[in-house]
Design a protein around this motif. Structure first.
Motif, short mmCIF file in Angstrom:
data_model
loop_
_atom_site.label_atom_id
_atom_site.label_comp_id
_atom_site.label_asym_id
_atom_site.label_seq_id
_atom_site.Cartn_x
_atom_site.Cartn_y
_atom_site.Cartn_z
N UNK A 1 52.10 40.41 31.77
CA UNK A 1 51.03 40.48 30.77
C UNK A 1 50.50 41.90 30.61
N UNK A 2 51.17 42.86 31.23
CA UNK A 2 50.66 44.24 31.18
C UNK A 2 50.64 44.79 29.76
N UNK A 3 51.69 44.54 28.99
CA UNK A 3 51.72 45.03 27.61
C UNK A 3 50.57 44.46 26.80
N UNK A 4 50.28 43.19 27.03
CA UNK A 4 49.17 42.49 26.38
C UNK A 4 47.84 43.15 26.76
N UNK A 5 47.65 43.34 28.06
CA UNK A 5 46.41 43.95 28.56
C UNK A 5 46.25 45.38 28.05
N UNK A 6 47.34 46.13 28.03
CA UNK A 6 47.28 47.51 27.55
C UNK A 6 46.94 47.57 26.06
N UNK A 7 47.48 46.62 25.31
CA UNK A 7 47.18 46.57 23.87
C UNK A 7 45.69 46.29 23.65
N UNK A 8 45.14 45.38 24.41
CA UNK A 8 43.72 45.06 24.30
C UNK A 8 42.86 46.26 24.69
N UNK A 9 43.27 46.95 25.73
CA UNK A 9 42.54 48.15 26.14
C UNK A 9 42.60 49.21 25.05
N UNK A 10 43.77 49.33 24.42
CA UNK A 10 43.93 50.29 23.33
C UNK A 10 43.08 49.96 22.12
N UNK A 11 42.74 48.67 21.99
CA UNK A 11 41.89 48.22 20.87
C UNK A 11 40.40 48.36 21.20
N UNK A 12 40.10 48.88 22.40
CA UNK A 12 38.72 49.17 22.75
C UNK A 12 38.03 48.15 23.65
N UNK A 13 38.77 47.13 24.08
CA UNK A 13 38.18 46.13 24.97
C UNK A 13 38.17 46.62 26.42
N UNK A 14 37.26 46.09 27.21
CA UNK A 14 37.27 46.29 28.65
C UNK A 14 38.13 45.17 29.24
N UNK A 15 39.14 45.53 30.01
CA UNK A 15 40.16 44.56 30.40
C UNK A 15 40.36 44.51 31.92
N UNK A 16 40.54 43.28 32.41
CA UNK A 16 40.93 43.07 33.80
C UNK A 16 42.10 42.09 33.83
N UNK A 17 43.22 42.50 34.40
CA UNK A 17 44.38 41.63 34.58
C UNK A 17 44.71 41.63 36.07
N UNK A 18 44.11 40.73 36.84
CA UNK A 18 44.27 40.74 38.29
C UNK A 18 45.64 40.24 38.74
N UNK A 19 46.00 40.61 39.95
CA UNK A 19 47.18 40.03 40.61
C UNK A 19 46.68 38.83 41.41
N UNK A 20 47.18 37.67 41.10
CA UNK A 20 46.73 36.46 41.77
C UNK A 20 47.21 36.43 43.22
N UNK A 21 46.40 35.92 44.15
CA UNK A 21 46.80 35.83 45.55
C UNK A 21 48.14 35.11 45.71
N UNK A 22 48.98 35.64 46.59
CA UNK A 22 50.28 35.04 46.83
C UNK A 22 51.33 35.41 45.81
N UNK A 23 51.00 36.28 44.88
CA UNK A 23 51.93 36.68 43.82
C UNK A 23 52.21 38.18 43.88
N UNK A 24 53.37 38.56 43.38
CA UNK A 24 53.73 39.97 43.37
C UNK A 24 54.18 40.49 44.72
N UNK A 25 54.46 39.58 45.66
CA UNK A 25 54.95 39.98 46.99
C UNK A 25 56.22 39.20 47.31
N UNK A 26 56.07 38.06 48.00
CA UNK A 26 57.21 37.19 48.28
C UNK A 26 56.81 35.74 47.99
N UNK A 27 57.79 34.90 47.68
CA UNK A 27 57.47 33.51 47.37
C UNK A 27 56.88 32.80 48.58
N UNK A 28 57.23 33.28 49.78
CA UNK A 28 56.65 32.68 50.99
C UNK A 28 55.13 32.89 51.02
N UNK A 29 54.68 34.03 50.51
CA UNK A 29 53.24 34.30 50.46
C UNK A 29 52.53 33.28 49.55
N UNK A 30 53.18 32.91 48.46
CA UNK A 30 52.57 31.95 47.54
C UNK A 30 52.28 30.63 48.23
#
Length: 247
Positions: free
Chosen positions: A32-61
């Motif tokens: 969703x980074x492209x989406x978030x960056x587009x919104x930021x470019x349109x002047x919005x304040x944006x937060x796109x967090x990394x959810x716990x257990x994600x972005x590491x290993x499936x075992x963490x999930x």
């Protein structure tokens, strides 16, 4: 904990209108980074967090539940609510479920949902809670993208205990769809190999206290925020927010 390259959360401070943007199950903010960056470019304040257990290993999930994922979305919302006059929420797949839950519980100015999940018709999904003690992962559900050469940074396996918790999130969110009062716009891919049309149908039929406008995506699969229709989603999100704010 080693975070996958590109899976870092996204944050941008802009104007007095905020957007929480959530990625989906087994994915990470890269989807969703492209989406978030587009919104930021349109002047919005944006937060796109990394959810716990994600972005590491499936075992963490498998060490996390939907309460952990939703807690991260709430924290992002609270951060924005302290800074902004209005806060919108947007999400892809499970991210759509999470921000829908947020709008059921908090004051959200509007919801933008891309292929959100609220249920499944798959028989094997019903068996998950009975096998999760022994079967910790199944084949991946990630990477459903039509556009050639585009690869989603997501887990190569589906964590089963975490999926059982995801089904619990579906149930509580479905039960409270009638609590939604903010405007909702739904982007739904006609060819989606992960989330069936049932989810969109459930949203439209049960969000009876608001209006759900649906846009069908004809040239994308499930991860539409990285697919051929991504720009239409990005532009449509900005237009939706501006319309909801009457500007």
């Amino acid at each position: 904990m080693n975070i996958v390259a590109g899976a870092e959360p996204f944050s941008a401070d802009g104007g007095p209108v905020g957007f929480v943007v959530s990625h989906g199950f087994t994915g990470n903010p890269a989807s969703v980074r492209g989406w978030a960056e587009h919104l930021a470019g349109a002047g919005f304040t944006v937060r796109a967090p990394r959810l716990p257990g994600h972005g590491t290993t499936w075992q963490d999930a498998n060490t996390t539940t939907w309460h952990d994922w939703y807690g991260e979305i709430e924290r992002a919302y609270d951060d924005l609510a302290a800074r902004c006059d209005h806060v919108f929420a947007a999400g892809l797949s499970m991210g759509g479920t999470l921000v829908t839950r947020l709008a059921e519980q908090r004051q959200v100015a509007g919801l933008v949902l891309v292929n959100p999940a609220f249920a499944t018709e798959r028989v094997d999904a019903k068996l998950a809670k009975y096998i999760a003690w022994a079967v910790k992962s199944r084949p991946a559900i990630a990477g459903d993208i039509k556009k050639p050469g585009v690869v989603e940074s997501a887990y190569s396996r589906t964590p089963v205990p975490a999926f059982v918790s995801l089904q619990e999130l579906w149930a509580v969110t479905r039960a409270d769809l009638g609590l939604l009062t903010c405007p909702v716009t739904l982007f739904r891919s006609i060819d989606d190999h992960v989330v069936e049309p049932l989810s969109g149908k459930l949203l439209i039929e049960n969000a009876t206290a608001t209006t759900v406008s649906e846009t069908l995506l004809t040239n994308s699969f499930h991860v539409a925020t990285m697919d051929n229709d991504a720009q239409a989603i990005f532009d449509g999100t900005v237009a939706f927010a501006n319309d909801a704010l009457g500007r």
